[in-house]
Design a protein around this motif. Structure first.
Motif, PDB file in Angstrom:
ATOM      1  N   PRO A  32       0.697  -1.364  -0.223  1.00  0.00           N
ATOM      2  CA  PRO A  32      -0.034   0.103  -0.227  1.00  0.00           C
ATOM      3  C   PRO A  32       0.845   1.384  -0.437  1.00  0.00           C
ATOM      4  CG  PRO A  32       0.372  -1.011   2.507  1.00  0.00           C
ATOM      5  CD  PRO A  32       0.683  -1.946   1.237  1.00  0.00           C
ATOM      6  N   THR A  33       2.450   1.457   0.967  1.00  0.00           N
ATOM      7  CA  THR A  33       2.788   2.503   0.362  1.00  0.00           C
ATOM      8  C   THR A  33       3.368   3.064  -0.418  1.00  0.00           C
ATOM      9  OG1 THR A  33       4.472   1.431   2.749  1.00  0.00           O
ATOM     10  CG2 THR A  33       4.995   3.729   1.575  1.00  0.00           C
ATOM     11  N   LEU A  34       3.267   2.228  -1.638  1.00  0.00           N
ATOM     12  CA  LEU A  34       3.950   2.507  -2.768  1.00  0.00           C
ATOM     13  C   LEU A  34       3.047   2.867  -4.363  1.00  0.00           C
ATOM     14  CD1 LEU A  34       5.928  -0.750  -3.261  1.00  0.00           C
ATOM     15  CD2 LEU A  34       6.489   1.705  -1.974  1.00  0.00           C
ATOM     16  N   VAL A  35       1.388   2.972  -3.646  1.00  0.00           N
ATOM     17  CA  VAL A  35       0.622   2.805  -4.487  1.00  0.00           C
ATOM     18  C   VAL A  35      -1.079   4.013  -3.469  1.00  0.00           C
ATOM     19  CG1 VAL A  35       0.179   0.814  -5.900  1.00  0.00           C
ATOM     20  CG2 VAL A  35      -0.529   0.889  -3.900  1.00  0.00           C
ATOM     21  N   LYS A  36       0.093   5.040  -2.851  1.00  0.00           N
ATOM     22  CA  LYS A  36      -0.760   5.743  -2.147  1.00  0.00           C
ATOM     23  C   LYS A  36      -1.191   6.200  -2.909  1.00  0.00           C
ATOM     24  CE  LYS A  36       2.460   7.166   0.804  1.00  0.00           C
ATOM     25  NZ  LYS A  36       2.905   7.744   1.521  1.00  0.00           N
ATOM     26  N   GLU A  37      -2.675   7.290  -2.896  1.00  0.00           N
ATOM     27  CA  GLU A  37      -3.210   8.553  -3.159  1.00  0.00           C
ATOM     28  C   GLU A  37      -2.734   9.409  -3.943  1.00  0.00           C
ATOM     29  OE1 GLU A  37      -7.774  11.000  -2.382  1.00  0.00           O
ATOM     30  OE2 GLU A  37      -6.466   9.547  -0.814  1.00  0.00           O
ATOM     31  N   ARG A  38      -2.871  10.120  -4.995  1.00  0.00           N
ATOM     32  CA  ARG A  38      -2.577  11.001  -5.624  1.00  0.00           C
ATOM     33  C   ARG A  38      -0.854  10.896  -6.244  1.00  0.00           C
ATOM     34  NH1 ARG A  38      -5.057  13.457  -1.385  1.00  0.00           N
ATOM     35  NH2 ARG A  38      -3.157  14.263   0.051  1.00  0.00           N
ATOM     36  N   CYS A  39      -0.162   9.495  -6.232  1.00  0.00           N
ATOM     37  CA  CYS A  39       1.060   9.112  -6.381  1.00  0.00           C
ATOM     38  C   CYS A  39       0.628   8.775  -7.597  1.00  0.00           C
ATOM     39  CB  CYS A  39       1.491   8.463  -5.540  1.00  0.00           C
ATOM     40  SG  CYS A  39       1.927   9.486  -3.382  1.00  0.00           S
ATOM     41  N   ASP A  40      -0.126   8.479  -8.410  1.00  0.00           N
ATOM     42  CA  ASP A  40      -0.413   7.450  -9.709  1.00  0.00           C
ATOM     43  C   ASP A  40       0.801   7.232 -10.482  1.00  0.00           C
ATOM     44  OD1 ASP A  40      -0.914  10.599  -9.989  1.00  0.00           O
ATOM     45  OD2 ASP A  40      -1.694   9.775 -11.836  1.00  0.00           O
ATOM     46  N   ARG A  41       1.930   8.263 -10.544  1.00  0.00           N
ATOM     47  CA  ARG A  41       2.832   7.848 -11.707  1.00  0.00           C
ATOM     48  C   ARG A  41       3.962   7.351 -10.732  1.00  0.00           C
ATOM     49  NH1 ARG A  41       5.695  13.197 -13.973  1.00  0.00           N
ATOM     50  NH2 ARG A  41       4.967  13.869 -11.880  1.00  0.00           N
ATOM     51  N   ALA A  42       4.537   7.544  -9.642  1.00  0.00           N
ATOM     52  CA  ALA A  42       4.939   6.397  -8.810  1.00  0.00           C
ATOM     53  C   ALA A  42       4.818   5.588  -8.608  1.00  0.00           C
ATOM     54  CB  ALA A  42       5.347   7.448  -6.812  1.00  0.00           C
ATOM     55  N   ALA A  43       3.278   5.354  -8.314  1.00  0.00           N
ATOM     56  CA  ALA A  43       2.147   3.757  -8.426  1.00  0.00           C
ATOM     57  C   ALA A  43       2.403   2.740  -9.408  1.00  0.00           C
ATOM     58  CB  ALA A  43       1.190   3.522  -7.792  1.00  0.00           C
ATOM     59  N   GLN A  44       2.654   3.382 -10.625  1.00  0.00           N
ATOM     60  CA  GLN A  44       2.604   3.104 -11.881  1.00  0.00           C
ATOM     61  C   GLN A  44       4.274   2.172 -12.276  1.00  0.00           C
ATOM     62  OE1 GLN A  44       4.399   4.884 -15.164  1.00  0.00           O
ATOM     63  NE2 GLN A  44       4.470   2.198 -15.850  1.00  0.00           N
ATOM     64  N   GLN A  45       5.129   3.734 -11.825  1.00  0.00           N
ATOM     65  CA  GLN A  45       6.842   3.015 -11.793  1.00  0.00           C
ATOM     66  C   GLN A  45       6.735   1.649 -10.620  1.00  0.00           C
ATOM     67  OE1 GLN A  45       9.101   6.595 -11.975  1.00  0.00           O
ATOM     68  NE2 GLN A  45       7.816   6.920 -13.882  1.00  0.00           N
ATOM     69  N   ASN A  46       6.274   2.630  -9.318  1.00  0.00           N
ATOM     70  CA  ASN A  46       6.208   0.516  -8.367  1.00  0.00           C
ATOM     71  C   ASN A  46       6.360  -0.286  -8.895  1.00  0.00           C
ATOM     72  OD1 ASN A  46       8.447   2.785  -7.146  1.00  0.00           O
ATOM     73  ND2 ASN A  46       5.814   2.641  -5.954  1.00  0.00           N
ATOM     74  N   ALA A  47       5.377  -0.499 -10.014  1.00  0.00           N
ATOM     75  CA  ALA A  47       4.953  -1.788 -10.277  1.00  0.00           C
ATOM     76  C   ALA A  47       6.271  -2.669 -10.761  1.00  0.00           C
ATOM     77  CB  ALA A  47       4.277  -1.575 -11.964  1.00  0.00           C
ATOM     78  N   GLU A  48       7.829  -2.419 -11.584  1.00  0.00           N
ATOM     79  CA  GLU A  48       8.656  -3.478 -12.089  1.00  0.00           C
ATOM     80  C   GLU A  48       9.259  -3.319 -10.386  1.00  0.00           C
ATOM     81  OE1 GLU A  48      12.083  -3.105 -14.795  1.00  0.00           O
ATOM     82  OE2 GLU A  48      11.073  -1.307 -15.322  1.00  0.00           O
ATOM     83  N   PRO A  49       9.601  -2.708  -9.386  1.00  0.00           N
ATOM     84  CA  PRO A  49      10.157  -3.321  -8.219  1.00  0.00           C
ATOM     85  C   PRO A  49       9.386  -4.324  -7.489  1.00  0.00           C
ATOM     86  CG  PRO A  49      10.030  -0.947  -8.161  1.00  0.00           C
ATOM     87  CD  PRO A  49       9.364  -1.523  -9.564  1.00  0.00           C
TER      88      PRO A  49
END
Length: 294
Positions: free
Chosen positions: A157-174
């Motif tokens: 959940p820390t990697l897909v937080k609200e208003r962090c959609d760009r970071a969430a998408q990039q966290n898919a690979e890690p």
């Protein structure tokens, strides 16, 4: 009144930034949010080299004018070291038994109750989701009640937080990279990718697909539930789900008009209600207008 107008203007800028590729602002001027990364930074501890923290685009304006504290977005490096404290996996091997994965322990597998004779299912949540957040809970509990599978849920959940959609998408690979480490651990204990199904909701569907790039053999099946469309480049199949990522890839599309993927991503793609999500109370139950893309 003036402050209200300024706050609304700042909010409008923030919303526009969500759909634009604005540059990330310097986080040094913003208030820290809540979480282990933010607490470590506040206490002056050494920053995790696998983590980059940033504020959502345009949040500095909103914070400065309206006095609103914006949560920090956490972006993991693609080559992070696994296991990672923000990416956790849980095994459900019975109706009440839940164990957190420990891939660093050779003894863990023997103590876990993992049944190599049963098929294994991985379950991934989406943006703003979590292991205990809907709709993951429905799928998780259904598999637990069935009892015929080794169910593994992923939680980040820390990697897909609200208003962090760009970071969430990039966290898919890690997340996918750490998932591949779990696969390697299972393989060492007699479980193969051909025995597994990966189910992912929204962003989680692409994590299933990206995980395939780190595996020496293909999974039996990937089931993509409303795979995310925004920010996932269709030209780079290594960074998203595609039909070659498992022996069978099924996709169920329910939101092709906004956040979901409107293109074919599997060997069988089903569009429910023509790929839309009408209000349930207004949707006729006798006709759903379903169709198969391929």
């Amino acid at each position: 009144m003036v402050k209200l107008v300024l706050a609304l203007a700042a909010l409008a800028l923030t919303l526009l930034a969500v759909y634009a590729e604005d540059e990330v602002h310097d986080i040094s001027t913003f208030k820290l949010g809540e979480g282990p990364v933010e607490e470590a930074l506040a206490e002056g501890e050494t920053e995790n080299p696998d983590v980059v923290t940033e504020a959502p685009a345009a949040s500095g304006i909103l914070s400065a004018i309206a006095g609103i504290s914006i949560p920090q977005c956490v972006r993991k490096k693609a080559d992070l070291t696994c296991p990672d404290s923000d990416i956790n996996y849980y095994l459900y091997s019975g109706e009440t038994k839940k164990m957190k994965f420990d891939t660093t322990s050779d003894e863990w597998f023997e103590q876990s109750g993992f049944d190599v004779k049963k098929p294994t299912v991985f379950l991934f949540h989406g943006y703003q989701g979590g292991e205990n957040v809907m709709p993951t809970v429905i799928l998780r509990d259904a598999y637990i009640k069935n009892g015929s599978y080794n169910l593994i849920t992923a939680d980040y959940p820390t990697l897909v937080k609200e208003r962090c959609d760009r970071a969430a998408q990039q966290n898919a690979e890690p997340v996918a990279k750490c998932t591949a480490d779990v696969f390697a651990y299972l393989k060492k204990n007699g479980v193969t990718a051909e025995q597994t199904t990966c189910i992912g909701f929204s962003l989680g569907a692409h994590i299933c697909g990206i995980t395939a790039n780190f595996l020496p053999e293909k999974m039996a099946k990937i089931v993509a539930l409303d795979p995310a469309g925004a920010r996932f480049n269709r030209r780079n199949k290594d960074k998203r789900l595609d039909e070659a990522d498992a022996l069978t890839v099924h996709a169920i599309h329910t939101d092709t008009r906004r956040y979901g993927e409107g293109e074919v991503v599997g060997k069988a793609d089903v569009c429910v209600n023509n790929g839309r999500q009408p209000a349930c109370k207004d949707a006729p139950s006798e006709s759903s207008n379903d169709f198969i893309l391929n």
